[in-house]
Scaffold this motif. Sequence first.
Motif, PDB file in Angstrom:
ATOM      1  N   LEU A  83       0.916  -1.311  -0.085  1.00  0.00           N
ATOM      2  CA  LEU A  83      -0.030  -0.116   0.050  1.00  0.00           C
ATOM      3  C   LEU A  83       0.759   1.081  -0.064  1.00  0.00           C
ATOM      4  N   VAL A  84       0.883   2.096  -1.135  1.00  0.00           N
ATOM      5  CA  VAL A  84       1.637   3.207  -1.269  1.00  0.00           C
ATOM      6  C   VAL A  84       0.792   4.611  -1.299  1.00  0.00           C
ATOM      7  N   GLU A  85       1.474   5.289  -0.641  1.00  0.00           N
ATOM      8  CA  GLU A  85       0.741   6.888  -0.496  1.00  0.00           C
ATOM      9  C   GLU A  85       1.904   7.976  -0.641  1.00  0.00           C
ATOM     10  N   GLY A  86       1.067   9.204  -0.827  1.00  0.00           N
ATOM     11  CA  GLY A  86       2.303   9.873  -0.722  1.00  0.00           C
ATOM     12  C   GLY A  86       3.196  10.251  -2.012  1.00  0.00           C
ATOM     13  N   HIS A  87       4.468  10.459  -1.420  1.00  0.00           N
ATOM     14  CA  HIS A  87       5.508  10.596  -2.806  1.00  0.00           C
ATOM     15  C   HIS A  87       6.199   9.175  -2.672  1.00  0.00           C
ATOM     16  N   GLY A  88       5.267   8.213  -2.897  1.00  0.00           N
ATOM     17  CA  GLY A  88       5.721   6.841  -3.262  1.00  0.00           C
ATOM     18  C   GLY A  88       6.145   6.136  -1.742  1.00  0.00           C
ATOM     19  N   ILE A  89       5.603   6.474  -0.681  1.00  0.00           N
ATOM     20  CA  ILE A  89       5.956   5.800   0.586  1.00  0.00           C
ATOM     21  C   ILE A  89       5.003   4.655   1.000  1.00  0.00           C
ATOM     22  N   ALA A  90       5.923   3.488   1.304  1.00  0.00           N
ATOM     23  CA  ALA A  90       4.961   2.435   1.542  1.00  0.00           C
ATOM     24  C   ALA A  90       4.522   2.473   2.977  1.00  0.00           C
ATOM     25  N   VAL A  91       3.170   2.462   3.109  1.00  0.00           N
ATOM     26  CA  VAL A  91       2.300   2.550   4.508  1.00  0.00           C
ATOM     27  C   VAL A  91       1.524   1.434   5.161  1.00  0.00           C
ATOM     28  N   GLY A  92       1.875   0.236   4.347  1.00  0.00           N
ATOM     29  CA  GLY A  92       0.993  -1.076   4.570  1.00  0.00           C
ATOM     30  C   GLY A  92       0.853  -1.730   3.752  1.00  0.00           C
ATOM     31  N   VAL A  93      -0.172  -2.653   3.722  1.00  0.00           N
ATOM     32  CA  VAL A  93      -0.447  -3.771   2.801  1.00  0.00           C
ATOM     33  C   VAL A  93      -1.945  -3.670   2.378  1.00  0.00           C
ATOM     34  N   GLN A  94      -2.142  -3.955   1.288  1.00  0.00           N
ATOM     35  CA  GLN A  94      -3.661  -4.215   0.992  1.00  0.00           C
ATOM     36  C   GLN A  94      -4.208  -5.428   0.538  1.00  0.00           C
ATOM     37  N   PHE A  95      -5.582  -6.030   0.609  1.00  0.00           N
ATOM     38  CA  PHE A  95      -5.768  -7.204   0.360  1.00  0.00           C
ATOM     39  C   PHE A  95      -7.192  -7.419   0.271  1.00  0.00           C
ATOM     40  N   ASP A  96      -7.701  -8.491  -0.333  1.00  0.00           N
ATOM     41  CA  ASP A  96      -9.173  -9.055  -0.251  1.00  0.00           C
ATOM     42  C   ASP A  96      -9.523  -9.929   0.712  1.00  0.00           C
ATOM     43  N   VAL A  97     -10.399 -10.081   1.458  1.00  0.00           N
ATOM     44  CA  VAL A  97     -10.893 -11.068   2.392  1.00  0.00           C
ATOM     45  C   VAL A  97     -12.268 -11.120   2.503  1.00  0.00           C
ATOM     46  N   SER A  98     -12.795 -12.245   2.666  1.00  0.00           N
ATOM     47  CA  SER A  98     -14.103 -12.640   2.816  1.00  0.00           C
ATOM     48  C   SER A  98     -14.422 -13.649   3.741  1.00  0.00           C
ATOM     49  N   ALA A  99     -15.694 -13.611   4.320  1.00  0.00           N
ATOM     50  CA  ALA A  99     -16.063 -14.636   5.304  1.00  0.00           C
ATOM     51  C   ALA A  99     -17.507 -15.056   4.876  1.00  0.00           C
ATOM     52  N   PRO A 100     -17.941 -16.227   5.012  1.00  0.00           N
ATOM     53  CA  PRO A 100     -19.392 -16.561   4.811  1.00  0.00           C
ATOM     54  C   PRO A 100     -20.341 -16.361   5.976  1.00  0.00           C
ATOM     55  N   ALA A 101     -21.746 -16.477   5.536  1.00  0.00           N
ATOM     56  CA  ALA A 101     -22.635 -16.098   6.757  1.00  0.00           C
ATOM     57  C   ALA A 101     -22.729 -17.288   7.498  1.00  0.00           C
ATOM     58  N   GLY A 102     -22.770 -16.719   8.883  1.00  0.00           N
ATOM     59  CA  GLY A 102     -22.927 -18.009   9.923  1.00  0.00           C
ATOM     60  C   GLY A 102     -21.338 -18.461  10.304  1.00  0.00           C
ATOM     61  N   TYR A 103     -20.293 -17.579  10.050  1.00  0.00           N
ATOM     62  CA  TYR A 103     -18.956 -18.238  10.429  1.00  0.00           C
ATOM     63  C   TYR A 103     -18.991 -18.134  11.880  1.00  0.00           C
ATOM     64  N   LEU A 104     -19.525 -17.247  12.357  1.00  0.00           N
ATOM     65  CA  LEU A 104     -19.898 -17.343  13.923  1.00  0.00           C
ATOM     66  C   LEU A 104     -21.588 -17.287  14.060  1.00  0.00           C
ATOM     67  N   LEU A 105     -21.839 -17.506  15.312  1.00  0.00           N
ATOM     68  CA  LEU A 105     -23.298 -17.548  15.488  1.00  0.00           C
ATOM     69  C   LEU A 105     -23.728 -16.162  15.038  1.00  0.00           C
ATOM     70  N   ASP A 106     -24.913 -15.921  14.026  1.00  0.00           N
ATOM     71  CA  ASP A 106     -25.627 -14.961  13.668  1.00  0.00           C
ATOM     72  C   ASP A 106     -24.584 -13.957  12.917  1.00  0.00           C
TER      73      ASP A 106
END
Length: 285
Positions: free
Chosen positions: A40-63
């Motif tokens: 994850l890059v911002e400003g003047h090309g500075i690395a500030v973190g990581v970006q990613f996709d994530v998902s979870a199905p309904a009911g992975y925990l109760l309700d």
Amino acid sequence: MHGSLLTTLAAVAGVVTAAPAASHKARAIDPWVATDGKVLVEGHGIAVGVQFDVSAPAGYLLDAPAFSVHCPAYYVYNGAASNGTACTFSGAQPAYSAVYAYTDYNTLAVTVRHQWLSAGGVRKVSSAVGTLPSAPAYDGTPLDPFSLQVSSAVTALPGIIGDYGVWTATNGDFVRDSAGRLRGMQYKLSAPAGYALDAPGFDVSCYYDYNPDATVFPVCTPIGSAAAGSQVSLWASVLYNITTVHHQWTGADGKTYQLVGTSDPLPNLGQVTEFTINPDLLNTL
């Protein structure tokens, strides 16, 4: 109802003073898998973190409902972040739902939190933690998918979400400094008795200077007499163009209640003289 703002302000949610309820145990579940990770890059090309996709199905925990999000997990350098940064939902974002993430710069540990609205108006939060397979490459080379182990502990946030009608702010007026810069706002706010539980009515005049400290709530001045134990206070943000109001009172049962309401963003801040505030979070202090 307020999109990323509610969740965004968690800044604003953070102003509620009640302590979180104790966690309770839920069944173990399969890990979430984060994909398409890269720097994850911002400003003047500075690395500030990581970006990613994530998902979870309904009911992975109760309700717990399903979610599918893209997360900008910014680095934190001195331990855990209070919340992390809000992730973007790939589809419609359910009311009062949010996903947050952050990355520990030193250990490359990634934390993801999921908040949702449960039965009875209770907001719950689950969390998952994993470790990046490697430090994200500055050139944007994709990371291998990595697992996030979901905790079996679910935390109930303070307060009960409900529909308590609408407060209307009227007679708005704006305060500017000698250079013409907007410095504050004042308006009249009222509500009838019994609008929530045994809440007394109120009729107050509110004034505030814009303040970045979301823990400071100036008290509004009653117009005429006020019920014993009843107090209205507020906070406002120029950054998000919203105002948040607390109404606190002592109930017939001797308990102290606090109802929190937040306005929608005010796009014409400095010109709007009438707007609504939606009280929807009831705390017992």
